[in-house]
Scaffold this motif. Sequence first.
Motif, short mmCIF file in Angstrom:
data_model
loop_
_atom_site.label_atom_id
_atom_site.label_comp_id
_atom_site.label_asym_id
_atom_site.label_seq_id
_atom_site.Cartn_x
_atom_site.Cartn_y
_atom_site.Cartn_z
N ALA A 86 -16.38 -12.52 -12.64
CA ALA A 86 -16.30 -11.15 -12.12
C ALA A 86 -15.14 -11.03 -11.14
N VAL A 87 -14.99 -12.04 -10.30
CA VAL A 87 -13.92 -12.02 -9.29
C VAL A 87 -12.55 -12.18 -9.95
N LEU A 88 -12.43 -13.09 -10.91
CA LEU A 88 -11.15 -13.28 -11.58
C LEU A 88 -10.64 -11.99 -12.21
N ASN A 89 -11.56 -11.15 -12.66
CA ASN A 89 -11.19 -9.90 -13.31
C ASN A 89 -11.35 -8.68 -12.40
N GLN A 90 -11.58 -8.96 -11.11
CA GLN A 90 -11.61 -7.95 -10.06
C GLN A 90 -12.63 -6.84 -10.30
N HIS A 91 -13.85 -7.25 -10.62
CA HIS A 91 -14.96 -6.31 -10.83
C HIS A 91 -15.88 -6.37 -9.61
N LEU A 92 -15.56 -5.56 -8.61
CA LEU A 92 -16.31 -5.59 -7.35
C LEU A 92 -17.76 -5.16 -7.52
N ASP A 93 -18.02 -4.10 -8.28
CA ASP A 93 -19.40 -3.67 -8.47
C ASP A 93 -20.24 -4.75 -9.14
N THR A 94 -19.63 -5.45 -10.07
CA THR A 94 -20.32 -6.55 -10.75
C THR A 94 -20.61 -7.67 -9.75
N ALA A 95 -19.63 -8.04 -8.95
CA ALA A 95 -19.82 -9.09 -7.94
C ALA A 95 -20.95 -8.70 -6.98
N LYS A 96 -20.98 -7.46 -6.58
CA LYS A 96 -22.03 -6.99 -5.67
C LYS A 96 -23.41 -7.12 -6.29
N LYS A 97 -23.54 -6.79 -7.56
CA LYS A 97 -24.83 -6.91 -8.25
C LYS A 97 -25.26 -8.36 -8.37
N LEU A 98 -24.34 -9.24 -8.69
CA LEU A 98 -24.67 -10.65 -8.84
C LEU A 98 -25.13 -11.26 -7.52
N VAL A 99 -24.40 -11.00 -6.47
CA VAL A 99 -24.73 -11.54 -5.15
C VAL A 99 -25.99 -10.87 -4.59
N GLY A 100 -26.17 -9.60 -4.89
CA GLY A 100 -27.28 -8.84 -4.32
C GLY A 100 -28.60 -8.95 -5.04
N LEU A 101 -28.64 -9.61 -6.19
CA LEU A 101 -29.89 -9.71 -6.95
C LEU A 101 -30.96 -10.44 -6.16
N GLN A 102 -32.10 -9.81 -6.02
CA GLN A 102 -33.24 -10.43 -5.34
C GLN A 102 -34.43 -10.46 -6.26
N GLY A 128 -4.80 -12.46 -5.26
CA GLY A 128 -4.29 -11.40 -4.40
C GLY A 128 -5.20 -10.19 -4.35
N TRP A 129 -6.48 -10.40 -4.65
CA TRP A 129 -7.45 -9.31 -4.67
C TRP A 129 -8.08 -9.18 -3.28
N ASN A 130 -7.40 -8.48 -2.41
CA ASN A 130 -7.80 -8.38 -1.01
C ASN A 130 -9.14 -7.70 -0.82
N GLU A 131 -9.40 -6.65 -1.60
CA GLU A 131 -10.67 -5.93 -1.47
C GLU A 131 -11.85 -6.86 -1.78
#
Length: 185
Positions: A86-102, A128-131
């Motif tokens: 997800a990070v390599l392809n700069q998908h922030l919403d996806t990263a948030k869902k993966l980390v946020g899964l409870q 270089g994906w600062n966000e």
Amino acid sequence: MSKPTTEDNDELLLSCRYGDLDDLKAYVDKFGADSLSEIRDDNGNTILHMTSANGHIDVLDYLLPLVDSNLLSVQNHARSTALHWAVLNQHLDTAKKLVGLQPGPGVNLIDIQNAKGRSPLTEAELAGWNEGAAWLVEKMNLNTGAEGEATAEDEQDVPDTKADVEVEIKDAEGRIARAKISDSG
């Protein structure tokens, strides 16, 4: 329910890669959800790797309640997780869902290193994906005790002001990454 063939599983992986939610639902209707966590391609990639690499939030929303949360920590043959992809392809919403899964591994996903010794944070920095890097730094455990809880010493060091915070993190290759976290975003 019948048992899926290798071809069925390969088609499912492609459905996850291309975001074909209808085909994914048809697979689950036909074969059930039990096998979803076990499916891998020749490189060890899971359905979450395929979905996360391509940022298919609708597919991810459908899959996450159906699979074991341990699937988020599964590493492919290059030892990358779905979060790495997800990070390599700069998908922030996806990263948030993966980390946020409870329940799930949560912020511990940020620390998993791939075969090159790179965490998802390191991958974001190198791209270089600062966000994404800033979000990962904001979420990761920086000062934790033995069980992930802030220590009394840490609590004494917390300033009462709303000042900007600058963080330096040394990655596995010895490079220093700097991020600034401010109350203004």
